[in-house]
Design a protein around this motif. Sequence first.
Motif, short mmCIF file in Angstrom:
data_model
loop_
_atom_site.label_atom_id
_atom_site.label_comp_id
_atom_site.label_asym_id
_atom_site.label_seq_id
_atom_site.Cartn_x
_atom_site.Cartn_y
_atom_site.Cartn_z
N ALA A 108 45.77 42.53 50.77
CA ALA A 108 44.42 42.04 51.09
C ALA A 108 43.38 42.69 50.18
CB ALA A 108 44.09 42.30 52.55
N LEU A 109 43.49 43.99 50.00
CA LEU A 109 42.53 44.70 49.14
C LEU A 109 42.63 44.25 47.69
CD1 LEU A 109 42.84 48.27 50.66
CD2 LEU A 109 40.87 46.72 50.82
N ARG A 110 43.83 44.03 47.21
CA ARG A 110 44.00 43.57 45.82
C ARG A 110 43.42 42.17 45.64
NH1 ARG A 110 49.70 44.06 43.50
NH2 ARG A 110 48.53 43.77 41.59
N THR A 111 43.60 41.31 46.63
CA THR A 111 43.03 39.97 46.55
C THR A 111 41.51 40.03 46.53
OG1 THR A 111 44.94 39.02 47.67
CG2 THR A 111 42.90 37.73 47.71
N LEU A 112 40.94 40.81 47.43
CA LEU A 112 39.48 40.92 47.46
C LEU A 112 38.94 41.51 46.16
CD1 LEU A 112 39.04 42.09 51.15
CD2 LEU A 112 38.41 39.86 50.20
N ALA A 172 40.31 41.35 43.20
CA ALA A 172 40.50 40.39 42.11
C ALA A 172 39.34 39.38 42.04
CB ALA A 172 41.83 39.66 42.28
N TYR A 173 38.70 39.14 43.18
CA TYR A 173 37.58 38.21 43.24
C TYR A 173 36.24 38.92 43.34
CZ TYR A 173 40.76 34.30 43.51
OH TYR A 173 41.71 33.36 43.22
N GLY A 174 36.23 40.20 43.02
CA GLY A 174 34.98 40.95 42.98
C GLY A 174 34.34 41.20 44.33
N ARG A 175 35.16 41.27 45.37
CA ARG A 175 34.63 41.49 46.72
C ARG A 175 34.74 42.94 47.12
NH1 ARG A 175 33.75 36.92 50.38
NH2 ARG A 175 33.57 35.18 49.02
#
Length: 60
Positions: free
Chosen positions: A51-55, A57-60
Amino acid sequence: MARSWFSDEEIAASLDALAAAQLEDGGWQIRWRRWAPGTELEARPRVTIDALRTLRAYGR
């Protein structure tokens, strides 16, 4: 690779939902059946990292 299948609005909504699913302790729940007592303890860190890597990756 599949990013082009989804609109920017769909991606933003999914990222918002992912961020909102974060628990008070900073982690995320597993999304499958807990068939043994240790299942969640063993898998939850990986779900949280994903989840952290996904966020990130999208600058979140």
